[in-house]
Design a protein around this motif. Sequence first.
Motif, PDB file in Angstrom:
ATOM      1  N   PRO A 243       0.815  -1.220   0.000  1.00 16.20           N
ATOM      2  CA  PRO A 243       0.000   0.000   0.000  1.00 16.20           C
ATOM      3  C   PRO A 243       0.849   1.271   0.000  1.00 16.20           C
ATOM      4  CG  PRO A 243      -0.044  -1.052   2.165  1.00 16.20           C
ATOM      5  CD  PRO A 243       0.627  -2.011   1.230  1.00 16.20           C
ATOM      6  N   ALA A 244       2.151   1.146   0.298  1.00 15.20           N
ATOM      7  CA  ALA A 244       3.029   2.317   0.310  1.00 15.20           C
ATOM      8  C   ALA A 244       3.199   2.907  -1.082  1.00 15.20           C
ATOM      9  CB  ALA A 244       4.391   1.937   0.890  1.00 15.20           C
ATOM     10  N   TYR A 245       2.906   2.131  -2.130  1.00 13.28           N
ATOM     11  CA  TYR A 245       3.065   2.611  -3.495  1.00 13.28           C
ATOM     12  C   TYR A 245       1.892   3.482  -3.949  1.00 13.28           C
ATOM     13  CZ  TYR A 245       6.515  -1.200  -3.586  1.00 13.28           C
ATOM     14  OH  TYR A 245       7.567  -2.031  -3.309  1.00 13.28           O
ATOM     15  N   LEU A 246       0.817   3.463  -3.193  1.00 12.46           N
ATOM     16  CA  LEU A 246      -0.357   4.254  -3.567  1.00 12.46           C
ATOM     17  C   LEU A 246      -0.082   5.740  -3.432  1.00 12.46           C
ATOM     18  CD1 LEU A 246      -3.150   2.171  -1.780  1.00 12.46           C
ATOM     19  CD2 LEU A 246      -2.801   2.343  -4.255  1.00 12.46           C
ATOM     20  N   THR A 247      -0.717   6.518  -4.282  1.00  9.71           N
ATOM     21  CA  THR A 247      -0.554   7.968  -4.227  1.00  9.71           C
ATOM     22  C   THR A 247      -1.824   8.628  -4.747  1.00  9.71           C
ATOM     23  OG1 THR A 247       0.881   9.815  -4.860  1.00  9.71           O
ATOM     24  CG2 THR A 247       0.443   8.128  -6.547  1.00  9.71           C
ATOM     25  N   LEU A 248      -1.904   9.926  -4.650  1.00 10.37           N
ATOM     26  CA  LEU A 248      -3.040  10.693  -5.156  1.00 10.37           C
ATOM     27  C   LEU A 248      -2.594  11.624  -6.261  1.00 10.37           C
ATOM     28  CD1 LEU A 248      -4.701  11.733  -1.741  1.00 10.37           C
ATOM     29  CD2 LEU A 248      -5.423   9.878  -3.247  1.00 10.37           C
ATOM     30  N   ASN A 249      -3.445  11.790  -7.278  1.00 12.85           N
ATOM     31  CA  ASN A 249      -3.117  12.787  -8.303  1.00 12.85           C
ATOM     32  C   ASN A 249      -3.634  14.152  -7.871  1.00 12.85           C
ATOM     33  OD1 ASN A 249      -5.865  12.751  -8.757  1.00 12.85           O
ATOM     34  ND2 ASN A 249      -5.746  11.939 -10.850  1.00 12.85           N
ATOM     35  N   ASP A 250      -3.494  15.141  -8.722  1.00 11.14           N
ATOM     36  CA  ASP A 250      -3.884  16.506  -8.349  1.00 11.14           C
ATOM     37  C   ASP A 250      -5.380  16.631  -8.097  1.00 11.14           C
ATOM     38  OD1 ASP A 250      -1.256  17.259  -8.583  1.00 11.14           O
ATOM     39  OD2 ASP A 250      -1.451  17.944 -10.662  1.00 11.14           O
ATOM     40  N   PRO A 277      -2.894  -8.115   5.681  1.00 12.02           N
ATOM     41  CA  PRO A 277      -1.675  -7.732   6.412  1.00 12.02           C
ATOM     42  C   PRO A 277      -0.430  -7.792   5.538  1.00 12.02           C
ATOM     43  CG  PRO A 277      -3.017  -9.207   7.743  1.00 12.02           C
ATOM     44  CD  PRO A 277      -3.625  -9.195   6.381  1.00 12.02           C
ATOM     45  N   GLU A 278      -0.432  -8.644   4.512  1.00 15.11           N
ATOM     46  CA  GLU A 278       0.748  -8.793   3.652  1.00 15.11           C
ATOM     47  C   GLU A 278       0.787  -7.772   2.523  1.00 15.11           C
ATOM     48  OE1 GLU A 278      -1.398 -11.358   4.250  1.00 15.11           O
ATOM     49  OE2 GLU A 278      -0.217 -12.175   5.923  1.00 15.11           O
ATOM     50  N   GLY A 279      -0.332  -7.181   2.177  1.00 16.52           N
ATOM     51  CA  GLY A 279      -0.381  -6.235   1.072  1.00 16.52           C
ATOM     52  C   GLY A 279      -1.807  -6.042   0.578  1.00 16.52           C
TER      53      GLY A 279
END
Length: 316
Positions: A243-250, A277-279
């Motif tokens: 989940p650390a790879y998730l992001t938001l656009n403008d 828990p694993e992803g």
Amino acid sequence: IMGVRYAISTAQPREQEIIVHGRTEANRLVDLKAEISGRIKKIHVEEGDRVKAGDRIVSFDVKDNEARLQEAQALVRQREIEFNAAKKLNKKGFSSDTTFASAKAQLDSATAQVTAMKIRLNDLVITAPFDGYIEAREAEVGDFVKDGNGIATIVESDPLLITGQISELQVGNIEVGGEGSAKLVTGETVNGKIKFIGSVADPETRTFRVELEVPNEGYKLRSGVTAGITFKTSSVKAHFLSPAYLTLNDAGVLGLRSVGEDDIVEFNPVQILADTPEGIWVQGLPETVRLIVVGQDFVRAGDKVRPDLFVAEATQ
């Protein structure tokens, strides 16, 4: 040109699950009522008894009904003799059509009286309409009940229904005949098939009624018990990642940034299918994609980047 690191992610088949909260319900519950007025002569069942379709529940006092039936049957025999005589005379021209028609009408009337008496005698015995068990019994021997008064409540709970409300976003992912399972608050886990899916949403919750039919041999499972229902849906292609790879656009849309052709950054809106828990499992990415895993928050869609393959460091 901004340098980023990427990891190659490939979609995998994932069987989706939909979980809703519900409760167990009897497949059928019927309040048996008297169809005629009369006095209860005999009780054939007790509360909790299992019955088969056609088994007697209660019997009314016959009184003079059998005698009246015999009287009606005797009248039919008399009318048949009169009708046959009128028919012969009519054929020979010694009797008018009116006399013949009158004899036929009298025979039909007598036959109708016999039918009515037989129906009344049948109504003097109340039987089970289907296999089930007696949940409650209101009538007692000696009670005089009127037409429409309650006699007993019969319940069919094999099969048993487990019902719940499914959201309008998920209802399209299940179908009648599909598989499901339920975990009852009492500890039992049962499997069954979807029997019914509502076609009209609840106006307040925007959810649809769904019924899971499960076997209940021996009536071991009870009605009204809370349950968690899990429905299996068709397999979909999804990516498993951190989940650390998730992001938001403008615009505030949740997604993932990737490296496309000519090393140009692309933004991919995604839908989270499951969080473990694993992803997380997400949908919305190409089948194979170069996901930006380092530096994704420092670039925007359309930027040209200098990508390097991400290699996880070995742990000691």
